[in-house]
Design a protein around this motif. Structure first.
Motif, mmCIF file in Angstrom:
data_model
loop_
_atom_site.group_PDB
_atom_site.id
_atom_site.type_symbol
_atom_site.label_atom_id
_atom_site.label_comp_id
_atom_site.label_asym_id
_atom_site.label_seq_id
_atom_site.Cartn_x
_atom_site.Cartn_y
_atom_site.Cartn_z
ATOM 1 N N GLY A 207 6.393 5.150 10.013
ATOM 2 C CA GLY A 207 5.832 4.780 9.388
ATOM 3 C C GLY A 207 5.068 5.427 7.883
ATOM 4 N N ARG A 208 5.746 6.082 8.064
ATOM 5 C CA ARG A 208 5.380 7.808 7.204
ATOM 6 C C ARG A 208 6.085 8.553 6.026
ATOM 7 N NH1 ARG A 208 -0.477 7.250 7.260
ATOM 8 N NH2 ARG A 208 -1.181 8.624 6.141
ATOM 9 N N ILE A 209 6.118 8.078 4.916
ATOM 10 C CA ILE A 209 6.857 10.115 4.389
ATOM 11 C C ILE A 209 5.541 10.973 3.467
ATOM 12 C CG2 ILE A 209 6.198 7.904 2.418
ATOM 13 C CD1 ILE A 209 9.355 8.340 2.411
ATOM 14 N N GLY A 210 6.128 11.634 3.191
ATOM 15 C CA GLY A 210 5.116 12.850 3.284
ATOM 16 C C GLY A 210 6.732 13.319 1.716
ATOM 17 N N LEU A 211 6.200 14.331 0.895
ATOM 18 C CA LEU A 211 5.996 14.917 -0.296
ATOM 19 C C LEU A 211 5.749 16.303 -0.730
ATOM 20 C CD1 LEU A 211 9.012 14.775 -2.388
ATOM 21 C CD2 LEU A 211 7.062 13.554 -3.949
ATOM 22 N N CYS A 212 6.622 17.241 -0.373
ATOM 23 C CA CYS A 212 6.198 18.670 -1.347
ATOM 24 C C CYS A 212 6.789 18.870 -2.614
ATOM 25 C CB CYS A 212 6.364 19.744 -0.376
ATOM 26 S SG CYS A 212 5.482 20.132 0.951
ATOM 27 N N THR A 279 4.495 13.170 10.203
ATOM 28 C CA THR A 279 3.502 12.706 11.625
ATOM 29 C C THR A 279 1.853 12.638 11.006
ATOM 30 O OG1 THR A 279 3.296 14.867 11.647
ATOM 31 C CG2 THR A 279 5.160 13.371 13.213
ATOM 32 N N GLY A 280 1.776 12.886 10.351
ATOM 33 C CA GLY A 280 0.131 13.110 8.920
ATOM 34 C C GLY A 280 0.526 13.978 7.919
ATOM 35 N N THR A 281 -0.818 14.702 7.635
ATOM 36 C CA THR A 281 -1.190 16.109 6.147
ATOM 37 C C THR A 281 -0.850 17.504 6.934
ATOM 38 O OG1 THR A 281 -3.201 15.333 6.794
ATOM 39 C CG2 THR A 281 -2.833 14.016 4.973
ATOM 40 N N ASP A 282 -0.975 17.170 8.322
ATOM 41 C CA ASP A 282 -1.064 18.388 8.720
ATOM 42 C C ASP A 282 -0.153 18.680 8.757
ATOM 43 O OD1 ASP A 282 -3.877 18.307 9.353
ATOM 44 O OD2 ASP A 282 -3.301 18.089 11.538
ATOM 45 N N GLN A 283 1.719 18.384 8.956
ATOM 46 C CA GLN A 283 2.681 18.908 8.632
ATOM 47 C C GLN A 283 2.950 18.586 8.079
ATOM 48 O OE1 GLN A 283 5.110 15.103 10.134
ATOM 49 N NE2 GLN A 283 6.923 16.592 9.252
ATOM 50 N N GLU A 316 0.606 12.404 0.841
ATOM 51 C CA GLU A 316 1.669 12.034 2.482
ATOM 52 C C GLU A 316 0.818 10.706 2.660
ATOM 53 O OE1 GLU A 316 2.202 11.447 6.408
ATOM 54 O OE2 GLU A 316 -0.224 10.944 5.612
ATOM 55 N N ARG A 317 1.357 9.768 2.996
ATOM 56 C CA ARG A 317 0.753 8.219 2.831
ATOM 57 C C ARG A 317 1.916 7.071 3.382
ATOM 58 N NH1 ARG A 317 1.682 6.999 -3.255
ATOM 59 N NH2 ARG A 317 -0.192 8.045 -3.304
ATOM 60 N N HIS A 318 1.261 5.929 4.992
ATOM 61 C CA HIS A 318 2.330 4.898 4.928
ATOM 62 C C HIS A 318 3.387 4.941 3.203
ATOM 63 C CE1 HIS A 318 -0.051 3.547 8.147
ATOM 64 N NE2 HIS A 318 -1.381 4.277 7.765
ATOM 65 N N ALA A 319 4.621 4.080 3.534
ATOM 66 C CA ALA A 319 5.528 3.928 3.027
ATOM 67 C C ALA A 319 5.814 2.384 2.895
ATOM 68 C CB ALA A 319 6.928 4.447 4.142
ATOM 69 N N ALA A 320 4.574 2.037 3.781
ATOM 70 C CA ALA A 320 4.942 0.288 3.154
ATOM 71 C C ALA A 320 3.580 0.584 2.030
ATOM 72 C CB ALA A 320 3.923 -0.432 3.961
ATOM 73 N N GLY A 321 4.433 -0.387 0.689
ATOM 74 C CA GLY A 321 3.565 -0.595 -0.109
ATOM 75 C C GLY A 321 3.902 0.494 -1.455
ATOM 76 N N THR A 322 4.200 1.278 -0.988
ATOM 77 C CA THR A 322 4.389 3.038 -1.583
ATOM 78 C C THR A 322 5.742 2.747 -2.705
ATOM 79 O OG1 THR A 322 3.393 4.078 -0.137
ATOM 80 C CG2 THR A 322 5.006 4.606 -1.935
ATOM 81 N N THR A 323 6.176 3.431 -3.593
ATOM 82 C CA THR A 323 7.156 2.904 -4.341
ATOM 83 C C THR A 323 7.435 4.051 -5.087
ATOM 84 O OG1 THR A 323 5.952 2.647 -6.844
ATOM 85 C CG2 THR A 323 6.636 0.928 -5.111
ATOM 86 N N PRO A 324 8.691 4.574 -4.807
ATOM 87 C CA PRO A 324 9.838 6.189 -5.689
ATOM 88 C C PRO A 324 8.589 6.310 -6.149
ATOM 89 C CG PRO A 324 11.221 4.437 -4.998
ATOM 90 C CD PRO A 324 10.225 3.689 -4.868
ATOM 91 N N THR A 325 8.860 5.202 -7.499
ATOM 92 C CA THR A 325 8.255 5.937 -9.172
ATOM 93 C C THR A 325 6.375 6.256 -8.597
ATOM 94 O OG1 THR A 325 9.127 4.286 -10.409
ATOM 95 C CG2 THR A 325 7.213 5.162 -11.367
ATOM 96 N N GLY A 326 6.007 5.583 -7.673
ATOM 97 C CA GLY A 326 4.354 5.260 -7.480
ATOM 98 C C GLY A 326 4.274 6.867 -6.472
ATOM 99 N N LEU A 348 -3.219 19.101 -2.063
ATOM 100 C CA LEU A 348 -3.010 17.411 -1.745
ATOM 101 C C LEU A 348 -3.714 16.454 -2.258
ATOM 102 C CD1 LEU A 348 -2.084 16.304 0.981
ATOM 103 C CD2 LEU A 348 -4.927 16.361 2.245
ATOM 104 N N PHE A 349 -2.737 15.472 -2.344
ATOM 105 C CA PHE A 349 -3.574 14.406 -3.128
ATOM 106 C C PHE A 349 -4.603 14.234 -2.553
ATOM 107 C CE2 PHE A 349 -3.255 10.088 -3.909
ATOM 108 C CZ PHE A 349 -3.232 10.080 -5.911
ATOM 109 N N ASP A 350 -5.457 13.516 -3.512
ATOM 110 C CA ASP A 350 -7.285 12.958 -3.961
ATOM 111 C C ASP A 350 -6.993 11.794 -4.110
ATOM 112 O OD1 ASP A 350 -9.552 12.944 -3.187
ATOM 113 O OD2 ASP A 350 -10.233 13.887 -4.199
ATOM 114 N N PRO A 351 -7.152 10.835 -3.274
ATOM 115 C CA PRO A 351 -7.066 9.749 -4.881
ATOM 116 C C PRO A 351 -8.628 9.676 -5.308
ATOM 117 C CG PRO A 351 -6.806 9.043 -2.118
ATOM 118 C CD PRO A 351 -7.100 10.441 -2.602
ATOM 119 N N GLU A 352 -9.500 9.560 -4.523
ATOM 120 C CA GLU A 352 -10.895 9.826 -5.800
ATOM 121 C C GLU A 352 -10.171 10.555 -7.165
ATOM 122 O OE1 GLU A 352 -14.415 10.753 -3.340
ATOM 123 O OE2 GLU A 352 -14.282 9.426 -2.802
#
Length: 627
Positions: A207-212, A279-283, A316-326, A348-352
């Protein structure tokens, strides 16, 4: 023909018993024409290049022509009695199966769909299947009814494999980059949208997706110096290494069903690696590290040896609630951070950090309207004489009463105002407001020495506006004497002044306005240059004052601190300048500064920045006692 009734029979049964010879003759002639038409219809059906079959209401083939037999690899006569839906795979699709049954029952006019069929010899073909009722009206309807008993539907199957193959080739050209042969931006976003939808609803994966998201550092220099042909070869070589990294990442997961990351060229020197079911940010971190390492090796491009690096934004984040634009906005922001942090790295993306950036953007977009709406106000911090402890002046400090973020201090928005030029409008408002208030204090206490007001000025105000004219106009409007206004500029701005800035400072000084260097000691500290500048006040940076340590506080004093500050004060006095110490917080600090000759102090010992009414109270007595 099995399952059909004789064509002329119904016509004979419809003939009335009482007929004349002429009527009988006419009726016989019509029957002959119908019979001839029926035979013609059968012949046309059998010889038609379009594969066709007549299917009864039960879904069984009544008769098939030679073209259908050839298409399916089955003799036409062997098709009679077979279930038509099985032959053209209509039952595998719920919607098509329902529509087909409705056509058989006469409740729907037509069905058209595309199916992939398997030929007995092993090859596959794409077919367009059409199912429509047999005609029942007009001459053709009469012939069809007589030929096939007025029952069932006509099934036609067209081989569209060549068209599909052409469409596939065209789509491949449309969806792939011609230089690197990687998926392009359009295909990437198509796959990204599909992956987000699948990850959001399927329960089998993570249920997760990652992008470089990466671009090459210094690619423009390669194009400019070696030419676009070498640049294209470099892009193709980079694409090969990225693809290899993606394949190795897929194998490293140890899952035979794992999909390797999708590698795409988004345009220019921008590439993306999409990790579905991550599988997570480590991957993602491991993938980014492998990409950086792969690109560090030099490229040999037809005799040209080229070295490049890359900056990578990782999300790297949960796919649910994520849009391509976001997701892409987050990746683009993170790539910018990687560039700003020094390039040749991944971040790595930092929300803060992103929230801070979003706040900064929101503030920047509302700065100018906020000035017009009157959201800014001034606080004042006293400048207190070291010898007499009285308020000699105040520094005007602007505050933004933001409707969403609350009260903001200058460090939150002054830099933004300097970037977008709104500092000119804001600075003029601060100057006018501060001068008006200083004049009000002067009028309220005519028998006491007036206090001056010190206003910070950005260098951009000097370049982008006529600061001398603005000051002269404001002093005239408010009635404030010029010697009661002091303008503060940072050391780095003043020490490198030349041309217009220096002329403006000289004109202001000639007018009687005081010029102060703020945060002195943190920049050039070119003391010899001070003699050539129209400066009257040095404000020592707070770091010097904070460096004072006292025995009474349990810390051994550092004689060097006092020696440096005392030397600066003595030199300033020799040049005819007064000295103000910033960030005075304790009585011991004030005593030590007074002992080495500092003229005025500013800090929490005396008062925090306060409103104008509080300054009126402080002017009535010792600021030190009031603080």
């Amino acid at each position: 023909m099995s399952g059909t009734s004789e064509g002329p029979a119904p016509a004979v049964e419809l003939v009335r018993p009482a007929v004349t010879l002429s009527n009988f003759t006419t009726s016989s002639a019509s029957s002959s024409r119908v019979a001839g038409g029926t035979n013609l219809l059968r012949a046309a059906f059998a010889a038609a290049p379009l594969a066709m079959a007549v299917v009864n209401r039960e879904g069984l083939i009544v008769e098939a022509n030679e073209s259908l037999g050839t298409l399916l690899g089955i003799a036409p006569e062997a098709l009679a009695g077979r279930v038509a839906a099985d032959l053209v795979d209509l039952a595998s699709d719920t919607r098509a199966w329902h529509a087909y049954r409705e056509v058989l029952r006469g409740r729907q006019a037509r069905l058209r769909c595309t199916r992939r069929l398997k030929h007995p010899d092993g090859h596959s073909l794409w077919a367009q299947v059409t199912v429509a009722p047999l005609p029942t009206e007009g001459p053709e309807g009469a012939l069809g009814a007589r030929a096939y008993g007025g029952q069932g539907v006509l099934l036609s199957v067209a081989d569209i494999s060549a068209r599909r193959e052409l469409q596939a080739r065209l789509r491949h050209l449309q969806m792939h980059d011609p230089v690197t042969r990687l998926p392009n931006r359009a295909l990437f976003f198509e796959r990204l949208s599909a992956a987000l939808e699948a990850e959001s609803y399927e329960q089998s994966g993570t249920g997760r997706i990652g992008l470089c998201y990466l671009d090459l550092d210094g690619f423009k220099a390669v194009n400019d110096t070696l030419g676009h042909r070498v640049g294209d070869r470099l892009l193709a070589a980079v694409a090969e290494r990225l693809t290899r990294c993606a394949e190795e990442a897929g194998l490293a997961r140890g899952n035979p069903g794992a999909v390797a990351p999708l590698v795409a060229r988004l345009g220019g020197d921008e590439f993306a690696l999409l990790v579905e079911d991550s599988t997570g940010t480590d991957q993602l971190a491991d993938l980014a590290e492998s990409v950086l390492k792969a690109l560090q090796l030099p490229f040999d491009l037809a005799g040209q040896r080229v070295s490049v690096s890359a900056s990578i934004g990782v999300v790297e984040r949960h796919a649910a609630g994520t849009t391509p634009t976001g997701l892409m906005q987050a990746a683009d922001t993170t790539l910018y951070w990687a560039k700003a942090d020094g390039k040749s790295r991944w971040t790595l993306f930092d929300p803060e950090r992103n929230a801070h950036r979003m706040t900064r953007q929101a503030l920047s977009s509302t700065l100018r309207p906020a000035i017009e709406r009157g959201e800014f106000a001034l606080d004042y911090q006293p400048l207190v004489g070291m010898e007499d402890g009285r308020v000699h002046g105040v520094e005007a400090l602007v505050r933004w009463h933001h409707p969403q973020f609350g009260t903001l201090t200058p460090n939150r928005f002054i830099g933004l105002a300097e970037e977008d030029g709104s500092i000119v409008q804001l600075g003029r408002w601060v100057l006018a407001t501060a001068c008006r208030q200083a004049r009000r204090w002067q009028l309220e206490r005519p028998d006491e020495p007036p206090i001056f007001v010190s206003v910070n000025v950005a260098v951009r105000q000097v370049w982008d506006s006529d600061l001398v004219a603005d000051v002269a106009e404001i002093l005239a409007e408010t009635g404030l004497p010029a010697h009661l206004l002091q303008l503060e500029l940072t050391e780095s701005a003043v020490m490198g002044s030349a041309g217009r800035p220096l002329q403006a400072l000289q004109a202001l000084s000639d007018m009687g306005v005081g010029i102060a260097i703020d945060d002195f000691g943190t920049g050039y500290s070119n003391l010899a240059y001070l003699s050539r500048l129209p400066v009257s006040v040095l404000k020592l940076d707070g770091s010097f004052v904070r460096g004072f340590m006292y025995e009474g506080e349990g810390v051994a004093p550092n004689p060097a601190d006092e020696i440096v500050v005392e030397a600066m004060i003595q030199l300033a006095h020799r040049l005819g300048l007064t000295v103000t110490a910033e960030c005075v917080e304790t009585a011991a600090q004030a005593a030590r500064l007074r002992r080495i000759g500092c003229d005025t102090g500013q800090g929490w010992l005396y008062s925090r920045p306060v409103g104008a009414d509080r300054i009126s109270v402080l002017m009535g007595g010792s600021a030190c006692r009031q603080g």
